[in-house]
Design a protein around this motif. Structure first.
Motif, short mmCIF file in Angstrom:
data_model
loop_
_atom_site.label_atom_id
_atom_site.label_comp_id
_atom_site.label_asym_id
_atom_site.label_seq_id
_atom_site.Cartn_x
_atom_site.Cartn_y
_atom_site.Cartn_z
N TYR A 29 0.84 -1.20 0.00
CA TYR A 29 0.00 0.00 0.00
C TYR A 29 0.87 1.24 0.00
CZ TYR A 29 1.02 -0.42 4.98
OH TYR A 29 1.66 -0.57 6.19
N VAL A 30 0.29 2.34 -0.48
CA VAL A 30 0.95 3.64 -0.46
C VAL A 30 -0.09 4.66 0.01
CG1 VAL A 30 1.95 5.50 -1.87
CG2 VAL A 30 2.58 3.11 -2.31
N GLU A 31 0.29 5.46 0.98
CA GLU A 31 -0.54 6.56 1.44
C GLU A 31 0.01 7.85 0.84
OE1 GLU A 31 -1.72 8.78 5.62
OE2 GLU A 31 -1.10 6.68 5.70
N SER A 32 -0.85 8.62 0.15
CA SER A 32 -0.41 9.85 -0.49
C SER A 32 -1.58 10.83 -0.58
CB SER A 32 0.12 9.54 -1.89
OG SER A 32 0.55 10.71 -2.54
N HIS A 33 -1.37 12.03 -0.11
CA HIS A 33 -2.34 13.12 -0.24
C HIS A 33 -3.74 12.72 0.21
CE1 HIS A 33 0.65 15.52 -2.34
NE2 HIS A 33 0.92 14.45 -3.06
N GLY A 34 -3.82 12.08 1.36
CA GLY A 34 -5.11 11.73 1.93
C GLY A 34 -5.79 10.52 1.30
N LEU A 36 -5.31 6.26 0.17
CA LEU A 36 -4.60 5.01 0.39
C LEU A 36 -4.80 4.14 -0.84
CD1 LEU A 36 -2.98 3.26 2.43
CD2 LEU A 36 -5.19 2.35 3.19
N TYR A 37 -3.70 3.75 -1.46
CA TYR A 37 -3.72 2.91 -2.64
C TYR A 37 -3.29 1.51 -2.23
CZ TYR A 37 -3.94 7.43 -4.92
OH TYR A 37 -4.32 8.69 -5.30
N ILE A 38 -4.19 0.54 -2.39
CA ILE A 38 -3.89 -0.84 -2.00
C ILE A 38 -3.55 -1.62 -3.26
CG2 ILE A 38 -4.78 -2.94 -0.89
CD1 ILE A 38 -4.79 -0.71 1.11
N SER A 39 -2.37 -2.25 -3.26
CA SER A 39 -1.97 -3.09 -4.38
C SER A 39 -2.96 -4.24 -4.55
CB SER A 39 -0.58 -3.67 -4.12
OG SER A 39 0.39 -2.65 -4.10
N GLY A 40 -2.97 -4.81 -5.74
CA GLY A 40 -3.88 -5.90 -6.05
C GLY A 40 -3.77 -7.03 -5.05
N ALA A 79 -5.52 -2.39 4.50
CA ALA A 79 -5.93 -1.05 4.95
C ALA A 79 -5.75 -0.90 6.45
CB ALA A 79 -7.37 -0.77 4.55
N ARG A 80 -6.09 -1.93 7.20
CA ARG A 80 -5.91 -1.88 8.66
C ARG A 80 -4.43 -1.79 9.01
NH1 ARG A 80 -8.10 -6.66 12.24
NH2 ARG A 80 -6.32 -7.68 11.25
N ALA A 81 -3.59 -2.52 8.28
CA ALA A 81 -2.14 -2.44 8.52
C ALA A 81 -1.63 -1.03 8.24
CB ALA A 81 -1.40 -3.46 7.66
N ALA A 82 -2.16 -0.40 7.21
CA ALA A 82 -1.72 0.94 6.82
C ALA A 82 -2.23 2.00 7.78
CB ALA A 82 -2.19 1.26 5.40
N LEU A 83 -3.49 1.90 8.17
CA LEU A 83 -4.14 2.98 8.93
C LEU A 83 -4.21 2.72 10.44
CD1 LEU A 83 -7.15 3.56 6.49
CD2 LEU A 83 -4.97 4.84 6.60
N GLY A 84 -4.05 1.47 10.83
CA GLY A 84 -4.15 1.14 12.24
C GLY A 84 -5.57 0.95 12.72
N VAL A 150 -8.62 2.00 -4.12
CA VAL A 150 -8.25 3.37 -3.75
C VAL A 150 -9.23 3.76 -2.64
CG1 VAL A 150 -7.99 5.75 -4.50
CG2 VAL A 150 -7.47 3.88 -6.09
N ILE A 151 -8.67 4.20 -1.51
CA ILE A 151 -9.46 4.50 -0.33
C ILE A 151 -9.15 5.90 0.15
CG2 ILE A 151 -9.85 3.84 2.09
CD1 ILE A 151 -9.05 0.95 1.25
N GLU A 152 -10.20 6.67 0.42
CA GLU A 152 -10.02 8.00 1.01
C GLU A 152 -9.82 7.83 2.52
OE1 GLU A 152 -12.93 11.66 2.17
OE2 GLU A 152 -13.24 10.74 0.21
N ILE A 153 -8.84 8.54 3.05
CA ILE A 153 -8.56 8.48 4.48
C ILE A 153 -9.31 9.60 5.18
CG2 ILE A 153 -6.76 8.58 6.24
CD1 ILE A 153 -4.80 7.65 3.98
N ALA A 154 -10.03 9.25 6.24
CA ALA A 154 -10.81 10.25 7.00
C ALA A 154 -9.91 10.97 7.98
CB ALA A 154 -11.94 9.56 7.74
#
Length: 154
Positions: A29-34, A36-40, A79-84, A150-154
């Motif tokens: 995953y990559v977090e950028s500009h709010g 979160l992009y999750i690889s396939g 996503a949970r690993a990326a965002l906690g 692609v996920i928007e981060i709150a």
């Protein structure tokens, strides 16, 4: 972790797995500009890689739908690993589903609904998203479905 989304997953009988490590030279995953992009993500479950084969030749639409749902579960694990905390998900913005398809199979959208329906089941209106459903001739490890997000981060 006691978040609303974790409680929702528990009510659905879903325990998120440990997120899979990358199988090649990329990050999960990559977090950028709010965002979160999750690889396939592929259909990996407790028994390892599942749903190997082509939809429309050996696997049917329901098999593909279940495989796509498993991919979506793995997306949430990443996503949970990326965002906690999955409560930090503002919205599922887009899913891209790739379906390992027999040459004459053209119901890719029905297959990818397995992932789309799951996101709405978990997140409600925040789970509604833009989407692509693409038929391909092969996927890594011969799996039936791969889904990225692609996920928007709150």
């Amino acid at each position: 972790m006691s978040s609303a989304i974790e409680a929702r997953l528990k009510s659905l009988g879903i325990t998120l797995p440990q997120p899979a490590a990358p199988a090649a030279n990329y990050v999960p995953y990559v977090e950028s500009h709010g965002m979160l992009y999750i690889s396939g993500q592929i259909p990996v479950g407790a028994e390892g890689i599942q749903y190997v084969g082509k939809v429309g030749a050996g696997l049917d639409i329901d098999d593909g739908r279940v495989a796509a749902r498993l991919c979506a579960i793995n997306i949430l694990a990443q996503a949970r690993a990326a965002l906690g905390d999955l409560d930090r998900v503002g919205r599922i913005v887009k899913l891209v589903g790739f379906v390992n398809s027999a040459p004459d199979f053209n119901d890719q959208p029905k297959v990818v609904n397995g992932a789309s329906d799951f996101m709405v089941e978990v997140f409600g209106d925040k789970g509604r998203h833009a989407r692509s459903a693409v038929g391909v001739s092969a996927l890594p490890f011969g799996v039936a479905v791969e889904v990225e997000a692609v996920i928007e981060i709150a």
